[in-house]
Design a protein around this motif. Sequence first.
Motif, mmCIF file in Angstrom:
data_model
loop_
_atom_site.group_PDB
_atom_site.id
_atom_site.type_symbol
_atom_site.label_atom_id
_atom_site.label_comp_id
_atom_site.label_asym_id
_atom_site.label_seq_id
_atom_site.Cartn_x
_atom_site.Cartn_y
_atom_site.Cartn_z
ATOM 1 N N ALA A 49 -18.671 -28.493 -6.259
ATOM 2 C CA ALA A 49 -17.751 -28.561 -5.239
ATOM 3 C C ALA A 49 -18.399 -28.096 -4.042
ATOM 4 O O ALA A 49 -19.290 -27.309 -3.859
ATOM 5 C CB ALA A 49 -16.594 -27.724 -5.430
ATOM 6 N N ASP B 171 -18.802 -27.295 0.256
ATOM 7 C CA ASP B 171 -18.234 -26.095 0.951
ATOM 8 C C ASP B 171 -17.508 -26.445 2.246
ATOM 9 O O ASP B 171 -17.747 -27.688 2.980
ATOM 10 C CB ASP B 171 -19.381 -25.295 1.348
ATOM 11 C CG ASP B 171 -20.188 -24.814 0.245
ATOM 12 O OD1 ASP B 171 -19.444 -24.174 -0.312
ATOM 13 O OD2 ASP B 171 -21.572 -25.053 -0.025
ATOM 14 N N ILE C 185 -13.101 -30.690 0.955
ATOM 15 C CA ILE C 185 -13.972 -30.173 -0.305
ATOM 16 C C ILE C 185 -14.171 -31.533 -0.964
ATOM 17 O O ILE C 185 -12.920 -32.260 -1.284
ATOM 18 C CB ILE C 185 -13.379 -29.189 -0.949
ATOM 19 C CG1 ILE C 185 -13.076 -27.892 -0.033
ATOM 20 C CG2 ILE C 185 -14.173 -28.702 -2.251
ATOM 21 C CD1 ILE C 185 -14.453 -27.326 0.592
ATOM 22 N N ASP D 100 -18.693 -21.528 -10.265
ATOM 23 C CA ASP D 100 -18.944 -21.874 -8.636
ATOM 24 C C ASP D 100 -18.824 -20.707 -7.839
ATOM 25 O O ASP D 100 -18.347 -19.392 -8.292
ATOM 26 C CB ASP D 100 -17.910 -22.967 -8.277
ATOM 27 C CG ASP D 100 -18.668 -23.911 -7.196
ATOM 28 O OD1 ASP D 100 -19.234 -23.366 -6.363
ATOM 29 O OD2 ASP D 100 -18.147 -25.055 -7.237
ATOM 30 N N SER E 121 -9.649 -28.060 2.949
ATOM 31 C CA SER E 121 -10.936 -27.385 3.056
ATOM 32 C C SER E 121 -11.014 -26.124 2.428
ATOM 33 O O SER E 121 -11.619 -25.125 2.506
ATOM 34 C CB SER E 121 -11.275 -27.297 4.434
ATOM 35 O OG SER E 121 -11.177 -28.277 5.451
ATOM 36 N N LYS F 288 -11.799 -24.425 -0.835
ATOM 37 C CA LYS F 288 -12.596 -24.584 -2.093
ATOM 38 C C LYS F 288 -11.818 -23.979 -3.231
ATOM 39 O O LYS F 288 -11.903 -24.660 -4.406
ATOM 40 C CB LYS F 288 -13.943 -24.103 -1.669
ATOM 41 C CG LYS F 288 -14.873 -24.363 -3.002
ATOM 42 C CD LYS F 288 -16.292 -23.873 -2.616
ATOM 43 C CE LYS F 288 -17.565 -24.061 -3.846
ATOM 44 N NZ LYS F 288 -18.751 -23.846 -3.476
ATOM 45 N N TYR G 246 -9.278 -26.384 -4.291
ATOM 46 C CA TYR G 246 -9.840 -27.724 -4.938
ATOM 47 C C TYR G 246 -10.449 -27.351 -6.470
ATOM 48 O O TYR G 246 -10.057 -28.215 -7.237
ATOM 49 C CB TYR G 246 -11.061 -28.041 -4.135
ATOM 50 C CG TYR G 246 -11.852 -29.182 -4.413
ATOM 51 C CD1 TYR G 246 -11.434 -30.513 -4.126
ATOM 52 C CD2 TYR G 246 -12.848 -29.243 -5.540
ATOM 53 C CE1 TYR G 246 -12.099 -31.606 -4.522
ATOM 54 C CE2 TYR G 246 -13.556 -30.503 -5.830
ATOM 55 C CZ TYR G 246 -13.200 -31.668 -5.387
ATOM 56 O OH TYR G 246 -13.656 -32.777 -5.954
#
Length: 395
Positions: free
Chosen positions: A171, A173, A181, A216, A228, A230, A233
């Motif tokens: 993913a 940033d 993302i 991650d 946005s 993360k 996401y």
Amino acid sequence: MKRFLTAGAGVLMLAGTLNAVPVQAEERPPTVAEQSLRALAARHDLAIGTAVDTDALRDAADPQYRALAASQFSSVTAENVMKWESLEPTRGTYNWGPADELIEFARKNRQQVRGHVLVWQNQLPAWLTQGVSDGTIGKEQLRDILRNHITTVVKRFKGKISQWDVVNEAASDPWDTPSSIHLKGFWAQHLGPGYIADAFRWARAADPDALLFYNDYNIEAFGDRGPSDKTWYVYTMARRLRASGVPIDGVGSQGHLGTQYGNYDALQVLEVLDAFSDLGLATAFTEVDVRSQMTDGVRAGDSNEINPRLQASASNYSVLLQACLANRRCLSYTVWGFTDRHSWVPGWFSDPPEGMATLYDESYRPKRAYNVVKADLAFSGPPYVLPRVSQKPRR
């Protein structure tokens, strides 16, 4: 009177016999300070691990590194020697030696092994990236190469790896362009988003029993759950993979933190772990360290600058561990190196310079962070901290 005298003599004889038996002093249980991290973590069925630098492990001039790696931790991760450029520097020719060395070290010390990493856009061998760049490796061939790599590596270590980081850092940033993302890097660019599900399926076919993780950084806490965010996401991606029958067993949060940032509290982190657990996934902290800026004052030994950094570092280590302990599906807590003598941080963060990221200083003296981690392990218990719930590999 005679009966009383006789009975009294018997009592005196018995007392004399008892007094003749040496009194066995009760064995004193070890104090918290005397116990290792792995012994205290075992109370919670939690694997506590470290990334291992195999060069340091075999350095005869530095025996303390090997001794602490063996005694303090119940799990080890290869810092570099299981990455693709290390395993297959020349196409078709594998260098298994350093990875086998770590596996043997773990076997001798009754440790689990986390496999790191099967699919990542960094530390790829030059023959692969150049072949794609110059067109000698096309899309279908690249997909076959990836499948062969995953299958070969996982089968090689089948039965010896407890958790695999199957896909790492896929993913983007929020500071990237665009800020929303998205999937990033070499594999998304050349194979499209389907490579993630493929990688998990290939890994499962090669080893039905290892737990398979997506791994991650910067996913410790939710943001606004917008485009946005993360963490959101990755959560959404994991939910979709799970719903599609992809054999993903867990999500690893790396835990690379810095004392200069406004970091999270344990309840914020726990919220994320619980969200992944509600999907039926295991969780783990996989690469924990807490770096600090090495200002002129720090370098000069100014305690006014050093002490706040040590305290903030200890707090950040503790926040992640407390959240992990409170989530019964958090199976392991791994630090990314345990001594500043062999930390990756100074070599990577140089402008401005950063360091002081691990549990031990360069002379192997435990820091405040080490003692706080030990205290969290020692003093946690029911009803909010219970033994781990084991995860079964998804078929």
